[in-house]
Design an enzyme around this catalytic site. Structure first.
Site, mmCIF file in Angstrom:
data_model
loop_
_atom_site.group_PDB
_atom_site.id
_atom_site.type_symbol
_atom_site.label_atom_id
_atom_site.label_comp_id
_atom_site.label_asym_id
_atom_site.label_seq_id
_atom_site.Cartn_x
_atom_site.Cartn_y
_atom_site.Cartn_z
ATOM 1 N N GLU A 34 0.840 -1.207 0.000
ATOM 2 C CA GLU A 34 0.000 0.000 0.000
ATOM 3 C C GLU A 34 0.873 1.253 0.000
ATOM 4 O O GLU A 34 0.592 2.219 -0.702
ATOM 5 C CB GLU A 34 -0.854 0.012 1.269
ATOM 6 N N ASP A 36 3.904 1.615 -1.127
ATOM 7 C CA ASP A 36 4.525 1.807 -2.447
ATOM 8 C C ASP A 36 3.536 2.340 -3.473
ATOM 9 O O ASP A 36 3.888 3.173 -4.306
ATOM 10 C CB ASP A 36 5.116 0.485 -2.951
ATOM 11 N N SER A 82 32.403 18.182 22.856
ATOM 12 C CA SER A 82 32.313 16.767 23.233
ATOM 13 C C SER A 82 32.067 16.703 24.749
ATOM 14 O O SER A 82 31.908 17.730 25.399
ATOM 15 C CB SER A 82 33.571 16.032 22.831
ATOM 16 N N LEU A 83 32.041 15.505 25.289
ATOM 17 C CA LEU A 83 31.721 15.344 26.703
ATOM 18 C C LEU A 83 32.931 14.817 27.458
ATOM 19 O O LEU A 83 33.737 14.086 26.899
ATOM 20 C CB LEU A 83 30.587 14.331 26.866
ATOM 21 N N GLU A 113 20.725 9.175 29.745
ATOM 22 C CA GLU A 113 20.482 8.800 28.342
ATOM 23 C C GLU A 113 21.494 7.756 27.898
ATOM 24 O O GLU A 113 22.531 7.580 28.531
ATOM 25 C CB GLU A 113 20.658 10.037 27.436
ATOM 26 N N LYS A 115 24.405 6.611 25.344
ATOM 27 C CA LYS A 115 25.393 7.280 24.487
ATOM 28 C C LYS A 115 25.488 6.450 23.209
ATOM 29 O O LYS A 115 26.052 5.356 23.197
ATOM 30 C CB LYS A 115 26.744 7.353 25.187
ATOM 31 N N ASP A 117 26.612 5.191 19.641
ATOM 32 C CA ASP A 117 27.950 5.149 19.054
ATOM 33 C C ASP A 117 27.864 5.272 17.535
ATOM 34 O O ASP A 117 27.873 4.287 16.808
ATOM 35 C CB ASP A 117 28.628 3.827 19.447
ATOM 36 N N ARG A 136 29.570 17.247 12.584
ATOM 37 C CA ARG A 136 30.291 17.939 13.638
ATOM 38 C C ARG A 136 31.548 18.628 13.089
ATOM 39 O O ARG A 136 31.891 19.719 13.506
ATOM 40 C CB ARG A 136 30.686 16.939 14.725
ATOM 41 N N TYR A 226 19.467 16.616 21.877
ATOM 42 C CA TYR A 226 19.836 17.936 22.394
ATOM 43 C C TYR A 226 19.223 19.013 21.504
ATOM 44 O O TYR A 226 19.444 18.999 20.291
ATOM 45 C CB TYR A 226 21.368 18.022 22.373
ATOM 46 N N LYS A 288 22.888 14.415 32.067
ATOM 47 C CA LYS A 288 22.797 15.865 31.840
ATOM 48 C C LYS A 288 21.962 16.505 32.935
ATOM 49 O O LYS A 288 20.926 15.942 33.320
ATOM 50 C CB LYS A 288 22.113 16.140 30.497
ATOM 51 N N LYS A 312 31.467 5.684 30.202
ATOM 52 C CA LYS A 312 31.765 4.718 29.137
ATOM 53 C C LYS A 312 31.631 3.291 29.668
ATOM 54 O O LYS A 312 32.139 2.985 30.740
ATOM 55 C CB LYS A 312 33.196 4.931 28.621
ATOM 56 N N CYS A 406 60.133 -20.207 8.214
ATOM 57 C CA CYS A 406 58.788 -20.137 7.652
ATOM 58 C C CYS A 406 58.028 -21.429 7.989
ATOM 59 O O CYS A 406 58.526 -22.530 7.719
ATOM 60 C CB CYS A 406 58.845 -19.949 6.145
ATOM 61 N N CYS A 409 57.506 -23.253 4.375
ATOM 62 C CA CYS A 409 58.570 -23.779 3.515
ATOM 63 C C CYS A 409 59.899 -23.955 4.248
ATOM 64 O O CYS A 409 60.872 -24.435 3.675
ATOM 65 C CB CYS A 409 58.761 -22.879 2.293
ATOM 66 N N CYS A 424 58.926 -14.156 5.162
ATOM 67 C CA CYS A 424 59.573 -15.292 4.505
ATOM 68 C C CYS A 424 60.056 -14.807 3.141
ATOM 69 O O CYS A 424 59.249 -14.380 2.315
ATOM 70 C CB CYS A 424 58.579 -16.442 4.334
ATOM 71 N N CYS A 430 57.522 -20.535 -1.869
ATOM 72 C CA CYS A 430 56.705 -20.748 -0.679
ATOM 73 C C CYS A 430 55.235 -20.789 -1.105
ATOM 74 O O CYS A 430 54.696 -19.798 -1.604
ATOM 75 C CB CYS A 430 56.986 -19.609 0.300
#
Ligand code: IVH
Length: 668
Positions: A34, A36, A82-83, A113, A115, A117, A136, A226, A288, A312, A406, A409, A424, A430
């Site tokens: 529908e 589409d 940044s934090l 909240e 964080k 990544d 940023r 934010y 925050k 973290k 090696c 060989c 090697c 080899c």
């Protein structure tokens, strides 16, 4: 006419609502079919009545295949900071205490909240419409990536509800959900393209693509966290984010108002484990101060707000026993030590092996036979050995010794001065090196010969049919039918693949040769700068280092490669079979000799042509593009953001700096 306009409006509103239900609320209310049908209907009307088109229409979410050349830059009205990071509950508690002490007698509510990544983004809205999306960048200015961001379905192009300020900015994180990340990497593995190490790299790489249709395909998502502006609806962060949610933004359900240190500690212990169930990567939590007046009072340090802090997560870690260290030989002879481990479950997957990279790492970690090892999977998807549990070491355990010969060989290994890897040197005797080079040669990004995989190469080698890549072109259908499990069809496919590889461009041929240190990008640069294998072979190390990005190590490796008769013989045979040994005519033909004898350095970013195009233009007009500024440089072709060191050097040596318009006039 008005009724058409109305119909278009209605369809747009309806489709925007469906997008919101699907991508923000995760609860679709119509079938894909529908949806589409409605989208097609809208496309048809917009096509028929172009006056009513709107760049923010849901029909424009699919992006465009036209590639853009670089991004415009935009100075952030308020810097993107940044934090400060913390790693323990105690440090977070201290942060809360610090805030309370700085605001004596006041209640201080904290918003907890996730964080996310990914990569941060700033979205600008005017009159409820998305007008700009900026990365940023360096915190002061970023790239304008609006066209790419418009393809992210969970970002509203037109806000819903009411009460939004006439102008405001909202910041958040663009992420690539785990599922989309895995799908993308599977696809890249299939195409033999380098994999993304983690969803963060994949998200930022995708956002910077120059083709918005490809961005649309990859399935980015965005969480907003934010809001900034002069007339925000509320005087506290939490309520503003709830308002943003009501306007159609994806604001995480994890956002929680916390009233005490106990609440904060609970939030941490809850998410320390619950985050594993999330559909997107997170690397920690953010706390925050909720009240914006209190935020203002607490203020900022040079780098980060005093009213917010990041906690973290510990990377997930497991302890498991080392079974043995194996030593593997790559196509360039480099020996990679691999820790073979007792299988252990780590972030949802079973880990059995982890690369130890080189001898120095084994030594630094001081790994002994049978040690219990710590394995980590942080933001990186690839497991990493980070340490040894000394308490579990057997008293008689011997240190792990790097092999001196090696493993394949038996040739004594060599280690070049200043290099971390043992090699090697038996390049032509080899087996894993020989087969590795042939596997590389037939790979998708090199000669792209269909039907030959790792196993076929090994079979061809073991049956004595090939000893190097050139031998492939002597194979007959009868030879191939000797291979285990080979029928007429599979033989035919390989022969056709070999035939088609004769039109693969010269830069890929250079890459396919397996010249040590010559990767895909370097191969392109070499092909473009030299134009032909004959010029490439004839160049001295010194001449090679004049090419941009070619340092002494690569240059020496190229010279050494072509000094070897066996390599020359392979190259000559490949030429004889009809492989491309020069760039196509149009790329290397001279247009004029206006720049004859001139050495030109290119620096910065350009708007009228790409750097590579300028390089070609210099060469097509008889000039030489060189990498670094010296007394011999005639001009510096400077775009925006020319490096300060280059600028200083050019000024010091009195070398004229020209902009792109001047350059284009010179060769007109
Ligand atoms: S607030 C001034 N909230 O983490 C406050 N950032 O190291 C600015 N991030 O650059 C950021 N999730 O890219 C905030 N819930 C969240 C976040 C978050 C992820 C990222 C963001 C920022 C970095 C800070």
């Amino acid at each position: 006419m008005d009724s058409v306009k109305q119909k278009i409006e209605n369809l747009r509103n309806e489709l925007n609502r469906h997008n919101y239900n699907y991508y923000v609320l995760n609860s679709p209310t119509v079938s894909d079919f529908e949806f589409d049908q409605k989208l097609k209907e809208l496309e048809r009307l917009e096509h028929e009545y172009p006056d009513f088109d709107d760049p923010l229409s849901p029909t424009h979410r699919v992006g465009s295949d036209l590639s853009v050349k670089g991004f415009e830059q935009f100075y952030h009205e308020r810097r993107m900071l940044s934090l400060g990071n913390t790693y323990t509950v105690k440090e977070v508690d201290e942060f809360v205490t610090r805030c309370k002490e700085a605001l004596p007698g006041e209640d201080v509510a904290i918003v907890g909240e996730l964080k996310f990544d990914g990569t941060s983004i700033s979205l600008h809205y005017e009159d409820g419409r998305l007008v700009r999306a900026v990365t940023r960048g360096d915190g002061e200015k970023g790239d304008v990536v609006t066209d790419n961001v418009k393809t992210i379905r969970s970002i509203p192009l037109q806000l819903q509800g009411s009460g939004w300020p006439k102008r405001f900015e909202i910041r958040g994180e663009i992420v690539l959900p785990w599922k989309a990340f895995e799908r993308l990497n599977e696809e890249r593995a299939f195409n033999e393209e380098p994999l993304f190490a983690n969803p963060r790299n994949a998200a930022s790489g995708t956002l910077k693509l120059q083709n918005s249709a490809e961005v649309a395909r990859r399935g980015l998502d965005a969480y907003l966290y934010y809001m900034l502006g002069d007339d925000l609806p509320f005087d506290n962060h939490f309520d503003n984010m709830l308002a943003a949610r009501s306007w159609g933004f994806k604001v995480s359900d994890a956002m929680t108002l916390l009233h005490s240190i106990d609440d904060v500690d609970w939030f941490i212990s809850h998410w320390d484990t619950a985050r594993r169930e999330l559909p997107v990567a997170t690397d920690g939590l953010v706390f925050k101060v909720n009240d914006m007046r209190q935020q203002l009072n607490l203020g900022f340090t040079a780098k980060s707000p005093r009213w917010a802090i990041a906690y973290k997560f510990q990377a997930e870690r497991a302890l498991t026993r080392l079974r043995f260290v194996s030593f593997e030989v790559g196509r360039s002879g480099i020996i990679t030590p691999v820790a073979n481990l007792e299988p252990v479950l780590l972030s949802g997957t079973i880990v059995k092996r982890a690369s130890l990279h080189n001898e120095d790492i084994i030594r630094t970690l001081d790994i002994h036979e049978g040690d219990m090892l710590y394995v980590e999977k942080g933001g990186e998807i690839i497991p990493k050995i980070t340490g040894v549990e000394m308490a579990d070491r057997q008293p008689d355990a011997e240190p792990v010794r790097f092999c001196r010969d090696c493993p394949s060989c038996g040739t004594p290994l060599v280690r070049a001065e200043g290099e971390a890897s043992w090699i090697c040197p038996n390049k032509y005797g080899c087996v894993p090196q020989i087969t590795g080079r042939v596997e590389h040669f037939v790979g998708r990004r090199m000669m792209n010969i269909d039907g030959i995989g790792e196993e076929t190469v090994t079979d061809l080698f073991e049956t004595g049919l090939i000893k190097n890549a050139a031998d492939l072109y002597e194979l007959t259908a009868a030879d191939l039918s000797m291979l285990p499990g080979f029928g007429e069809r599979s033989a035919e496919r390989i022969l056709q693949g070999l035939e088609e590889s004769k039109s693969v461009t010269f830069d890929r041929v250079v890459y396919a040769l397996s010249i040590p240190f010559v990767g895909e990008t370097v191969a392109k640069k070499l092909a473009r700068a030299t134009g032909s294998i004959d010029r490439l072979m004839a160049m001295s190390a010194e001449e090679l280092t004049q090419i941009e990005d070619i340092g002494p190590r690569i240059a020496a490796s190229i010279v050494e490669y072509f000094a070897d008769e066996r390599n020359l013989a392979i190259v000559e045979r490949l030429r004889g079979y009809g492989l491309q040994m020069s760039m196509p005519e149009s790329d290397s033909t001279m247009r004029s000799d206006r720049l004859a004898g001139k050495s030109i350095v290119i620096s910065g970013t350009f708007s009228r042509h790409s750097r590579d195009e300028y390089k070609d233009l210099i060469e097509q007009n008889g000039g030489k593009n060189v990498g670094s500024i010296s007394k011999k440089t005639d001009y510096v072709l400077a775009g925006e953001n020319m490096g300060p060191a280059k600028l200083e050097k050019a000024n010091k040596l009195g070398i004229p700096i020209i902009d792109e318009d001047t350059f284009l006039k010179m060769i007109e």
